[in-house]
Write a protein that holds these residues in place. Structure first.
Motif, PDB file in Angstrom:
ATOM      1  N   ASP A  60      -4.966   9.975   6.175  1.00  0.00           N
ATOM      2  CA  ASP A  60      -6.245   9.942   5.480  1.00  0.00           C
ATOM      3  C   ASP A  60      -6.615  11.361   5.074  1.00  0.00           C
ATOM      4  O   ASP A  60      -6.026  12.313   5.567  1.00  0.00           O
ATOM      5  N   GLU A  77       3.032   2.806   4.825  1.00  0.00           N
ATOM      6  CA  GLU A  77       3.681   2.278   3.617  1.00  0.00           C
ATOM      7  C   GLU A  77       5.179   2.544   3.682  1.00  0.00           C
ATOM      8  O   GLU A  77       5.650   3.303   4.530  1.00  0.00           O
ATOM      9  N   LYS A  99       8.402  -5.771   1.400  1.00  0.00           N
ATOM     10  CA  LYS A  99       8.290  -5.139   0.092  1.00  0.00           C
ATOM     11  C   LYS A  99       9.682  -5.065  -0.547  1.00  0.00           C
ATOM     12  O   LYS A  99       9.843  -5.314  -1.742  1.00  0.00           O
ATOM     13  N   ALA A 107       6.892  -4.336  -6.873  1.00  0.00           N
ATOM     14  CA  ALA A 107       7.020  -5.571  -6.095  1.00  0.00           C
ATOM     15  C   ALA A 107       5.726  -6.339  -6.240  1.00  0.00           C
ATOM     16  O   ALA A 107       4.694  -5.911  -5.732  1.00  0.00           O
ATOM     17  N   GLN A 124      -3.190  -2.952  -4.260  1.00  0.00           N
ATOM     18  CA  GLN A 124      -2.581  -3.615  -3.097  1.00  0.00           C
ATOM     19  C   GLN A 124      -2.977  -2.922  -1.800  1.00  0.00           C
ATOM     20  O   GLN A 124      -3.300  -3.559  -0.819  1.00  0.00           O
ATOM     21  N   LYS A 125      -2.918  -1.605  -1.835  1.00  0.00           N
ATOM     22  CA  LYS A 125      -3.128  -0.855  -0.588  1.00  0.00           C
ATOM     23  C   LYS A 125      -4.596  -0.586  -0.302  1.00  0.00           C
ATOM     24  O   LYS A 125      -5.023  -0.599   0.833  1.00  0.00           O
ATOM     25  N   ASN A 133      -9.963   6.122  -1.190  1.00  0.00           N
ATOM     26  CA  ASN A 133     -10.027   5.534   0.133  1.00  0.00           C
ATOM     27  C   ASN A 133     -11.076   4.422   0.169  1.00  0.00           C
ATOM     28  O   ASN A 133     -12.180   4.595  -0.329  1.00  0.00           O
ATOM     29  N   ARG A 146     -12.865   3.451   2.476  1.00  0.00           N
ATOM     30  CA  ARG A 146     -14.077   3.807   3.212  1.00  0.00           C
ATOM     31  C   ARG A 146     -15.075   4.584   2.362  1.00  0.00           C
ATOM     32  O   ARG A 146     -16.211   4.744   2.711  1.00  0.00           O
TER      33      ARG A 146
END
Lengths: 265, 720
Positions: free
Chosen positions: A14, A34, A75, A192, B427-428, B436, B438
């Motif tokens: 993050d 990932e 994936k 994908a 997707q993520k 992000n 959040r």
């Protein structure tokens, strides 16, 4: 001809994150996961060879990791391939690249694979060790940082290009069986689709433990590793300072900084 | 009218007058052969459509009603080309009259008379009939001449068939056969009309001594005028009788030829256009077709993957070029013309599906780089703005066809890298921008109040914020303004905070149906856990998808666009306005609020109520010109050497004098036009501003902390 493609589910940081209490890794609360980018290119290379040559080439993705790591296998399977292998047991926790390579090599033997396509490195830990160590474990030929692959099935040799510094490429012949570690940019990995990934859930993922592969507890985890993480640190951010004034003043300020950094005075 | 000395029964036209038997036999054989050929041709065509996928049709009564209304009024043909519409109406109605007239004669002579001995084609009826037919011929003739004039002398760019999706050297670049076909069609009809008149005239000259004919000649004014002319030129009665034979056969055979070949020529649009109009979907672009998520593959790869209605659409196209002209991709030089796409598929289906057997799958591929295939770059050029669907006079629905082909491309992973990145972000992270999760509600931190968390407490109004309002720095200001408007108006509203994911409008239009379904299901599950009366959104894309597409996945909500809500609030006096804006602006209709959801009025009413005068651009409302960002194109940067649709649009706005703003109602339009206003050098003249921001400024809600750099906002006006 069978190509085994070991992939890693890497951790992505993050923007803000904190380290774990033991200081050996990042707190999992701050991690996303990932498929490792290099492995995406390796899998695409395998997919393209299969499309080129048809069913004479079988491609199998594998990973060493817990249940959650199946996402990366899905994936891969969402794009192609019929089955995958995941190896895990809690004793594999904290294994170093040498151990992971040992596991992959065992899977390659069990599968009677003819080739292993690994990513050049993983974006989280960046060891660049696993692929080449697999070759060492298997006593196979290897080519690292591969930027082009040319294979005719059942040939005893393959031609690959390796990326060197300064934009130079080296074209080499490698004896089969061989391990290639694939560099970014070798191809354009396809997308994908989520439907593809969902449908891939119907494809079998074989789950093995190290013992299924003939390894002992002492061969894996911290016990089997030759290196271990002591701690992770955030290097203190350097501070730049523009020194102004006359030459004498500048020299005096510079001398102060040097003394300060040496911790003397 | 009729001389009492004449027997009304004798006042008629004697069919096959003085014909030997063999001629009549030949005539009937030819007629039956022509009709047999026609029926066979129709069978070939219907079988071709039948080779498409099945669809179920609902509300056919309503659809046919709409078709009849549009055909009688010629509404779809008159739009944006009034003269062509009127002339087509002349041809259509007069041709239909001639057809009914001919059929009436057949009915009497070949059916009623031989079977029951009934006759009616004589006397007064015959005379009025003659007059009507004579005048109908004029209608068709005038219309056809105008169509020729339009093709030859007006040289309209939309009637130029050179293709933007092919290079000059490619075999299917120049569709000269189409031009030839257009001319043959026109000439064929005009020859039938002209020979009809000359035939009529030669009969009059031939029978000039027959009072039963000659005394009533002026019931055929055109034929009689021609007859007098021929007479003046010295044509004898005998010569005219001779001429009549030849003309009779020529006129008859060319008409038979027309009928026999009708199912294979442009003339078939008489049937296919009617069918296509009857099959129109009420929301072709606003609500894209569902797919079977468990099917082995989705989307369209082969021509036979289209449904039969879509195959019929390709045959309904008359190449009129209205879509070609309206398409923003085509206007900016992208390799897409909706017309050429439809015609490419028509050629492919004609080449492959008219035979007795369907060829191998490889020959049926609709997407590819070959002749009569649609290229992927063509499909990716589309902005799903629906300008083509909107203007098509025969009801062709291009956008669902494009999206269906994109679905196959996505399934194969073939797409621009930028689109791939955006989809992977969705997707993520649940948003296309790659921010992000959040941070989704980070924009609310600049407000001096806290927006309710709709997940935790009941609200009247649930605000679905959307990606751009949440993350785009420019549009965040709009989101903040809207929040202040709602707060100042005392509305009980809330947002979903981190739980919101992109509604999926672009994801679906790009063709990533699996991801769209996932987004819809996830958002619907989140919304199900909240208590609210209705949903509002500032984003027309989210608005469209929540309103029109979520119901297919079980999410039925009362959804309203921010401008609609604000319009109601202004009407109800709920918004405390402090001042009037007193500005003159132009307003840009976004595709998703305008064309797709037919909301043209609410934003204009809002602007009017806050003292903003709107000067319309030449293309407005249903003819609004897309900013170029729809259908996932916002993720793909347009090449630098091309005119962007947004730049063309900005140049259009810049032509208007004395306006100082370009008003938008959509985050994607905002994004595109903020760039375009600068790249076209209009940023000193026009400010790109949202309807919401204009209202907020009239309420003096622009608090200093959110706009420290914004100097354009008037803050110093004092009020009593």
């Amino acid at each position: 001809m069978k190509i085994l493609v070991p992939v890693k589910q890497v951790a992505v940081l993050d923007e803000d994150f904190e380290l774990r209490d033991d200081g050996k890794d990042v707190d999992v609360d701050f991690l996303d996961y990932e498929l490792n980018e290099w492995d995406d290119f390796a899998w695409e290379a395998a997919l393209q060879l299969q499309e080129q040559h048809g069913d004479v080439i079988e491609i199998v993705p594998m990973t060493v990791g817990p249940e959650e790591a199946s996402d990366s296998l899905l994936k891969c399977l969402g794009k192609g391939g019929e089955r995958a292998i995941r190896v895990w047991h809690e004793s594999l926790q904290d294994s170093d690249p040498a151990v992971i390579a040992r596991v992959i090599a065992k899977v390659a033997q069990r599968e009677q694979a003819d080739m292993v396509f690994a990513g050049t490195l993983a974006s989280d830990h960046g060891y660049s060790q696993t692929g080449v160590s697999v070759a060492a474990e298997l006593n196979w030929a290897k080519a690292a940082v591969v930027s082009k692959v040319n294979i005719s099935p059942n040939a005893s040799c393959i031609q690959v290009n390796r990326e060197l510094e300064g934009g130079l490429e080296e074209s080499i012949e490698v004896q089969c069986p061989a391990v290639l570690t694939i560099q970014l940019g070798i191809n354009e990995p396809r997308y994908a689709s989520l439907r593809g990934i969902k449908q891939a859930k119907a494809k079998p993922i074989e789950v093995l433990s190290h013992t299924d592969l003939g390894l002992q507890d002492s061969d894996v985890g911290i016990a089997g590793s030759r290196s271990r993480v002591r701690r992770m640190v955030m290097p203190a951010k350097g501070q730049a300072e523009l020194i102004e004034g006359s030459v004498v003043e500048q020299a005096a300020r510079l001398a102060d900084i040097v003394k300060q950094l040496r911790g003397g005075v | 009218m009729i001389n009492p000395a004449h027997d009304p029964q004798a006042i008629t036209r004697i069919l096959f007058q003085d014909f030997p038997l063999w001629m009549m036999v030949v005539f009937y054989i030819s007629a039956v052969a022509a009709m047999a050929m026609f029926v066979y041709g129709c069978y070939i065509q219907v079988r071709k459509y039948w080779r498409g996928q099945p669809i179920s049709l609902k509300q056919m009564q309503q659809r046919i009603g709409l078709m009849l209304r549009d055909i009688v009024s010629h509404r779809t043909l008159r739009r944006r080309d009034t003269s062509a519409g009127i002339m087509h109406a002349a041809i259509f109605f007069c041709f239909a009259t001639l057809f009914v007239g001919t059929a009436t004669i057949t009915l009497e002579y070949d059916i009623l008379k031989p079977i029951a001995g009934w006759t009616f084609w004589y006397g007064d009826f015959y005379l009025w009939f003659s007059l009507l037919m004579d005048l109908a011929g004029v209608g068709v003739g005038v219309g056809l001449v105008y169509m020729m004039y339009r093709r030859k002398w007006l040289a309209l760019p939309k009637l130029d068939y050179h293709r933007p999706d092919r290079q000059t050297a490619e075999p299917d670049y120049d569709r000269s056969w189409y031009r030839l076909e257009d001319w043959l069609f026109l000439w064929n009809l005009i020859i039938i009309i002209v020979t009809g008149y000359v035939l009529e005239a030669s009969r009059l000259v031939w029978l000039q001594t027959d009072h039963l004919v000659w005394d009533y000649r002026w019931w055929s004014p055109i034929g009689t005028s021609v007859a007098l002319l021929m007479h003046d030129f010295g044509l004898s009665a005998q010569g005219a009788g001779e001429l009549r034979y030849y003309l009779w056969w020529f006129h008859g055979l060319i008409a038979f030829l027309f009928i026999a070949l009708l199912p294979f020529t442009k003339a078939k649009h008489m049937f296919t256009a009617i069918a296509s109009l009857s099959l129109r979907n009420a929301q072709p672009t606003a609500r894209l077709p569902l797919t079977d998520p468990d099917a082995e593959t989705i989307g369209v790869r082969s021509i036979t993957d289209f449904n039969w209605k879509q195959l019929l659409h390709t045959d309904a196209c008359t190449k009129c070029g209205r879509c070609h002209e309206a398409c923003p991709a085509n206007a900016s030089g992208f390799p897409l013309s909706p017309r050429d796409m439809v015609l490419t598929l028509r050629e492919l289906s004609n080449n492959t599906l008219q035979g007795r057997k369907i060829p191998m799958v490889d020959d049926l591929k609709a997407v590819g780089d070959g002749v009569n295939q649609i290229r992927s770059e063509t499909l990716w050029s589309c902005r799903t703005c629906s300008a083509c669907v909107e203007i098509c006079p025969v009801g062709i629905e291009h956008v669902p066809m494009i999206v269906e082909m994109r679905r196959a491309l996505v399934e194969d992973g073939e797409m621009d890298a930028a689109v791939q990145t955006a989809l992977q972000n969705v997707q993520k992270k649940g948003n296309s921008i790659g921010e992000n999760k959040r941070k989704r509600a980070a924009w609310t931190k600049k407000l001096d109040f806290t927006i309710k968390d709709a997940r935790k407490e009941a609200v009247d109004l649930l605000w679905f914020v959307g990606d751009y309002a949440s993350f785009d720095p420019r549009y965040q200001k709009v989101a903040q303004s809207f929040a202040r408007i709602l707060q100042a108006s005392g509305i009980n509203f809330g947002i979903l905070y981190e739980a919101e994911m992109t509604a999926g409008n672009d994801v679906r239009r790009v063709g990533e149906e699996g991801l769209f379904e996932h987004l819809a299901e996830t958002n619907i599950a989140k919304l199900a856990a909240c208590e609210f009366e209705r949903i509002v959104t500032t984003d027309p894309h989210s608005f469209n998808t929540l309103k029109n597409e979520y119901p297919d996945f079980g999410g039925n909500y009362d959804v309203i666009h921010a401008t609609q809500l604000v319009e109601q609030m202004l009407t109800d006096g709920m918004i405390p306005l402090i001042r009037q804006a007193n500005r003159k602006v132009t307003y840009h209709d976004s595709c998703h609020l305008g064309r797709l959801n037919k909301e043209y009025e609410a934003p204009r009413q809002v602007l009017k109520k806050i003292g903003v005068e709107v000067v319309e651009m030449p293309r407005n409302q249903d003819n609004s010109f897309c900013c170029g960002a729809g259908g996932g194109r916002i993720w793909t940067p347009d090449p630098l050497d091309m005119d962007k649709p947004a730049e063309l649009r900005m140049q259009e706005a810049a032509q208007i004098e004395a306006i100082d703003a370009f008003v938008v109602n959509c985050p994607k339009c905002m994004n595109m036009f903020e760039d375009a206003v600068k790249s076209t050098g209009n940023d000193d003249k026009l400010e790109v501003i949202e309807v919401i921001e204009l209202i907020a400024s009239c309420m003096q809600l622009e608090s200093s902390e959110s706009n420290e750099t914004d100097t354009t906002t008037p803050t110093e006006i004092s009020e009593g």
